[in-house]
Write a protein that holds these residues in place. Sequence first.
Motif, mmCIF file in Angstrom:
data_model
loop_
_atom_site.group_PDB
_atom_site.id
_atom_site.type_symbol
_atom_site.label_atom_id
_atom_site.label_comp_id
_atom_site.label_asym_id
_atom_site.label_seq_id
_atom_site.Cartn_x
_atom_site.Cartn_y
_atom_site.Cartn_z
ATOM 1 N N GLN A 45 0.814 -1.198 0.000
ATOM 2 C CA GLN A 45 0.000 0.000 0.000
ATOM 3 C C GLN A 45 0.847 1.247 0.000
ATOM 4 N N ALA A 46 0.319 2.273 -0.580
ATOM 5 C CA ALA A 46 1.006 3.554 -0.578
ATOM 6 C C ALA A 46 0.949 4.134 0.833
ATOM 7 N N PRO A 47 1.851 5.075 1.143
ATOM 8 C CA PRO A 47 1.816 5.701 2.459
ATOM 9 C C PRO A 47 0.522 6.486 2.643
ATOM 10 N N SER A 48 0.159 6.728 3.889
ATOM 11 C CA SER A 48 -1.096 7.439 4.109
ATOM 12 C C SER A 48 -0.822 8.816 4.719
ATOM 13 N N THR A 54 2.921 12.660 5.233
ATOM 14 C CA THR A 54 2.743 11.267 4.803
ATOM 15 C C THR A 54 3.525 10.334 5.711
ATOM 16 N N ASN A 55 2.862 9.309 6.150
ATOM 17 C CA ASN A 55 3.468 8.347 7.069
ATOM 18 C C ASN A 55 3.451 6.954 6.471
ATOM 19 N N HIS A 56 4.274 6.115 7.031
ATOM 20 C CA HIS A 56 4.237 4.721 6.625
ATOM 21 C C HIS A 56 2.871 4.137 6.970
ATOM 22 N N GLU A 105 13.628 15.412 -6.803
ATOM 23 C CA GLU A 105 12.714 16.541 -6.910
ATOM 24 C C GLU A 105 11.638 16.293 -7.958
ATOM 25 N N ASN A 106 11.966 15.483 -8.931
ATOM 26 C CA ASN A 106 10.999 15.206 -9.988
ATOM 27 C C ASN A 106 10.010 14.102 -9.653
ATOM 28 N N PHE A 107 10.147 13.483 -8.496
ATOM 29 C CA PHE A 107 9.154 12.482 -8.096
ATOM 30 C C PHE A 107 7.805 13.168 -7.979
ATOM 31 N N PRO A 108 6.733 12.377 -8.110
ATOM 32 C CA PRO A 108 5.421 12.991 -7.921
ATOM 33 C C PRO A 108 5.282 13.582 -6.515
ATOM 34 N N GLU A 109 4.424 14.545 -6.438
ATOM 35 C CA GLU A 109 4.184 15.263 -5.196
ATOM 36 C C GLU A 109 3.886 14.299 -4.044
ATOM 37 N N GLY A 110 4.548 14.498 -2.939
ATOM 38 C CA GLY A 110 4.236 13.705 -1.753
ATOM 39 C C GLY A 110 4.650 12.248 -1.841
ATOM 40 N N LYS A 111 5.413 11.880 -2.850
ATOM 41 C CA LYS A 111 5.788 10.474 -2.972
ATOM 42 C C LYS A 111 6.585 10.014 -1.753
ATOM 43 N N TRP A 112 6.242 8.842 -1.296
ATOM 44 C CA TRP A 112 6.962 8.257 -0.166
ATOM 45 C C TRP A 112 8.262 7.654 -0.680
ATOM 46 N N VAL A 113 9.361 8.083 -0.124
ATOM 47 C CA VAL A 113 10.647 7.529 -0.537
ATOM 48 C C VAL A 113 11.039 6.445 0.463
ATOM 49 N N TYR A 114 11.214 5.253 -0.025
ATOM 50 C CA TYR A 114 11.554 4.145 0.847
ATOM 51 C C TYR A 114 13.070 4.062 1.032
ATOM 52 N N GLY A 166 12.859 6.292 5.607
ATOM 53 C CA GLY A 166 11.592 6.387 4.899
ATOM 54 C C GLY A 166 10.982 7.753 5.167
ATOM 55 N N ALA A 167 10.671 8.474 4.107
ATOM 56 C CA ALA A 167 10.142 9.825 4.296
ATOM 57 C C ALA A 167 9.478 10.276 3.009
ATOM 58 N N SER A 168 8.686 11.329 3.104
ATOM 59 C CA SER A 168 8.128 11.858 1.871
ATOM 60 C C SER A 168 9.248 12.559 1.124
ATOM 61 N N LYS A 169 9.056 12.670 -0.159
ATOM 62 C CA LYS A 169 10.069 13.292 -1.006
ATOM 63 C C LYS A 169 10.421 14.690 -0.510
ATOM 64 N N GLU A 170 9.392 15.447 -0.101
ATOM 65 C CA GLU A 170 9.617 16.818 0.341
ATOM 66 C C GLU A 170 10.470 16.846 1.604
ATOM 67 N N ASP A 171 10.132 15.936 2.521
ATOM 68 C CA ASP A 171 10.897 15.815 3.757
ATOM 69 C C ASP A 171 12.368 15.537 3.481
ATOM 70 N N LEU A 172 12.567 14.581 2.622
ATOM 71 C CA LEU A 172 13.921 14.118 2.338
ATOM 72 C C LEU A 172 14.758 15.248 1.747
ATOM 73 N N THR A 173 14.234 15.901 0.728
ATOM 74 C CA THR A 173 15.042 16.924 0.069
ATOM 75 C C THR A 173 15.248 18.113 1.003
#
Lengths: 223, 757
Positions: free
Chosen positions: A186-189, A197-199, B105-114, B130-137
């Motif tokens: 599942q995608a993060p929520s 967004t969280n795991h 930066e080009n990942f879709p908005e809010g993408k979760w980066v594992y 593990g974090a959202s793309k925005e968080d990570l960058t």
Amino acid sequence: MSASPKALLTLVVALGFLAVWFWGPPVWAQKTETPCEYPVVSAKIGEHCTVCGVALTEEDVALIVRGRRVPLNKEMVDTFLNDQEKYFSEKQPKGALFQEELQAPAGVAQGGISRGWFLFGLYVLAGLIGGGLSAYNAVSKGLRSIPYFFIGFFINVLGYLYVLTRPSQAAEGTIPAGLVKVPTTQAPSACPACGNTNHPSARLCAACGVTLRPTRQSEVARI
Amino acid sequence: MPGKQPQLSFGAKIKQPIVAVLNSGLFIIGDLAGAPVIKYAMAQGYEVIEHIATLPGAIGGSDPEVYDVVVIGAGAAGLNAALQAKERGMRYLVLEKEQIANTIENFPEGKWVYAEPDSQPPKGKLWLDGASKEDLTWRWHQIIQENQLNLHTMEGVTACEKKDSIFNIKTPRGDYRSKRIVLATGQRGNPRKLEVRGEERERVYHRLYSPRKYKNENIIVVGGGNSAIEAAITLSEQNRVFLSYRGSEFSRIFKDNERKLHEQIAAGKIEPLLNSNVVEFGEQEATLKINRGGSEETRRIPYNHAFVLIGADVPRQFLKALGLKMENEWEGSLWRSLVLTLVGFLGLWIFGGRFGGHAALGGLDLSILPSWIGILVWAAGLTGLVRFGLKGDRFAWLGLSFFVWYTVYGVKIGKGEEFWPYRDWGYKFLSFFNRPWSFWYTVLYTTLMTVFGLQALKRWGLDRKDKFQIWRYVSLLSFQWIFFFLVPEFLFQYAVKYQWVGEKLASDPVFAQQAWRSYGLIYAWPLFFYTFFYNPHQIWVVWGVLLTFVIIPVLVLFHGKRYCSWICGCGGLAETFGDRWRHLAPKGKRSIKWEWMNLVVLIFAAVVTVLVLAKDTYASIADPADLGIRLYRLIADIWLVGILPVTLYPFLGGKVWCRYWCPLAKLMHLQSRLFTKLKWSKFKIVANDKCIGCNECSRNCQVGIDVMNFALKQDVLDNQQTSCIGCGICVSACPMDVLSFGPLVQISSQPLSRQAA
Ligand SMILES: Cc1cc2nc3c(=O)[nH]c(=O)nc-3n(C[C@H](O)[C@H](O)[C@H](O)COP(=O)(O)OP(=O)(O)OC[C@H]3O[C@@H](n4cnc5c(N)ncnc54)[C@H](O)[C@@H]3O)c2cc1C
Ligand code: SF4
Ligand code: SF4
Ligand SMILES: [Zn+2]
Ligand SMILES: [Zn+2]
């Protein structure tokens, strides 16, 4: 062994040659020219001569070579015997995959090698299975896989027993022993409070700390 | 791995951790060097600097104008390298074409980066979890600021030259000089852009991931190639899709895509907009200009998301200019290699005269030439091949490979039947120590399989701690040792000698004297073509029928085509000796089309078998039956299973025979397809939504299946759509743990091991 596969290959080949050289009697060399030792029966109507292809009569013969009928015109028996390999090859598997040797002693598919090789083969086989079992178990226990594979490979059952007696341990950064990883599906929520967004298995939001309802189990689960 | 020329290609990468180009001071890391995920890329950035620091003259020097190291590309790999270079006190500079971490930066908005894989802790100073793309960058920007990295954005490197052991690096804004270069440009290429207003909006994407996430939305897809069409088709399952293309028709798309596209258009789920150009992506609406035969119409389409999928610009020129080779590029001369190979054979032809061969050329008897001339000619041909091969001529290696395997198999066919130039002498000559060549062949085969099998076992099983692969390789090797060695060489004899099979069988020459039939214990007709020929004992006939028509189908029902990847010796050699070349397997739809060939071989085998079985009853077909056997032997049993595929191992991977010509593989595939269609079969590979499109799965599939395409769309991969043999390599190779065998894990269901078979 990853360091020098070539060296290893050379070594194995060299050992192989040496072993055969010392270990097994060269079978072909022992063999004297075969006189016609094959059982002879009479040919059937409808059969054709293996050498020249003419239709045969009951006057003609068939040799039983290696369990196979070789129908022959009476005149052609000697021709056949003088060049058996050529004429018999029509009734043998000969190709890249499977092969039968006519000159090797009956029953032996190939070169005729000594019993030492049989033991060697058994040892390798047992080693493979012992190594596989040991490595499998070592991986389950979080132990190092390569040394345990080779312990199992060389002293198989003993090696395997040794692995069995080892306590489990988790290597650094790996999933602790006894746990397995569940692939996330599942995608993060998004957090309902702050949108972070969280795991999907999180119980608390990483940004604002609000309690979340996990939509799935953690990626790590007990076996 | 210094000293080895790395080969690069997009979508098919090299797999060494850090690649140095011929000791030149140029190091390649990150995505470009085959690291598919951020964590690996970071580790390489860290390690490359640690490595450089150990080299002579790594830090400092007389000329303050010369950098110790210039890092090209500010992605995960480049940034971590720069941080480490700073830590080490090097004079360094980072040059970045666009923005910091442009790929991410080009990942879709809010993408979760594992932060996969969990088995490794992150290395170096860059942060990763593990974090959202925005968080990570955001965190990365902070780290860059804290460390005051010497970094130029919007300054792409256009060329690089080496002069007097110093690199000259050119960018549009200036030249830089450096002792060493770390190349970390990634290899995503840059997705092509439309260059229209509003294209930078968050809702406009240039790649498609997790299409199943979108539901009941208005989506615009721009593009007319296969990837755009496929995206539109998948998205249209749950959404309303507008497909904009500037051309007047969708040409050059696959038949399958065309059919599905028309279906979706007919169902009103896709609205095609041909001859259209996007002018602007607005806040809620996109503006398009549509050319309707002379008159131009402007249309506004409300949209939630837009996907611009018009291809990517791959920096091939740039990399080639650096002296890097692309994987799978055929350089060199086919003709020259052909001639040299022929010269090699010619030499042996002359040489063979001494040992019973007959070398005669148009009435000229070549056997009168002394054999050392033959050796000389032979050596000239082969050294030529090796020399040009070392210079980068791939055809030369092909020639050499052909030389070797043509010899191996062209001689093995039998004494007196050897192929030119070995006729009448090769078999005897290669029967070393008075043992037949076929015996040495078995030794060679088993040795290759065992040595390289242990290596593959290490690569896929032990190193990755993958129990599935450990067992698979143990199984392959054990089957080889039991059924190609212990049984035919010894156990069969013993069974006869000590009457383990009963007195009756043991004393029946039809059984006892045909030890070779024991190959048929696991090799099924039609792979073991001879099952029903040459006076088989009834017991073998019964077993053969049982194996082919009962046991194998049952196996297929439960395990698909796993026979190929767990049991078979042909597949076994491919999985072991061929493992190092597995990424070279032909890929793409066109390569799959050619799989019809094994149907032809299957039919050929079936027809010949029927003819042979019937020839005793109908004398008139005796001749065609004999001809059939002879042809099958020569075509299938020597050329297709032996010479051609093994020659091609280093060029097309190991599965050429199994995939294109093996009749048994086709038979199993037909069965598996039927079972899948009837929904009896449980065999399948499923994907979760973590796929990042790294292509590792497709790259490593030796059957050339585009696994990534299934994974990205989360489609089920089974034997109805592919000829998957269930080797599980894609599952093991995926750095994101996307793929698994068997059913999809349901939310809150019982945990399932990834190894579940
Ligand atoms: C959609 C998507 C999702 C992903 N999700 C994940 C994930 O969840 N977890 C994960 O671990 N990995 C993920 N990845 C993979 C991850 O992005 C890469 O492994 C990682 O970015 C590789 O880092 P890199 O530094 O090698 O290359 P990149 O990050 O690609 O960085 C290369 C940099 O070099 C620059 N550059 C290119 N050419 C030049 C030039 N000529 N001169 C100067 N600069 C240049 C580029 O602009 C870019 O900034 C994902 C990838 C994609 C595409
Ligand atoms: S799709 Fe995966 S399991 Fe199937 S053959 Fe390819 S690599 Fe093996
Ligand atoms: S499924 Fe394939 S493309 Fe996707 S992340 Fe895994 S290996 Fe990479
Ligand atoms: Zn005759
Ligand atoms: Zn929150």
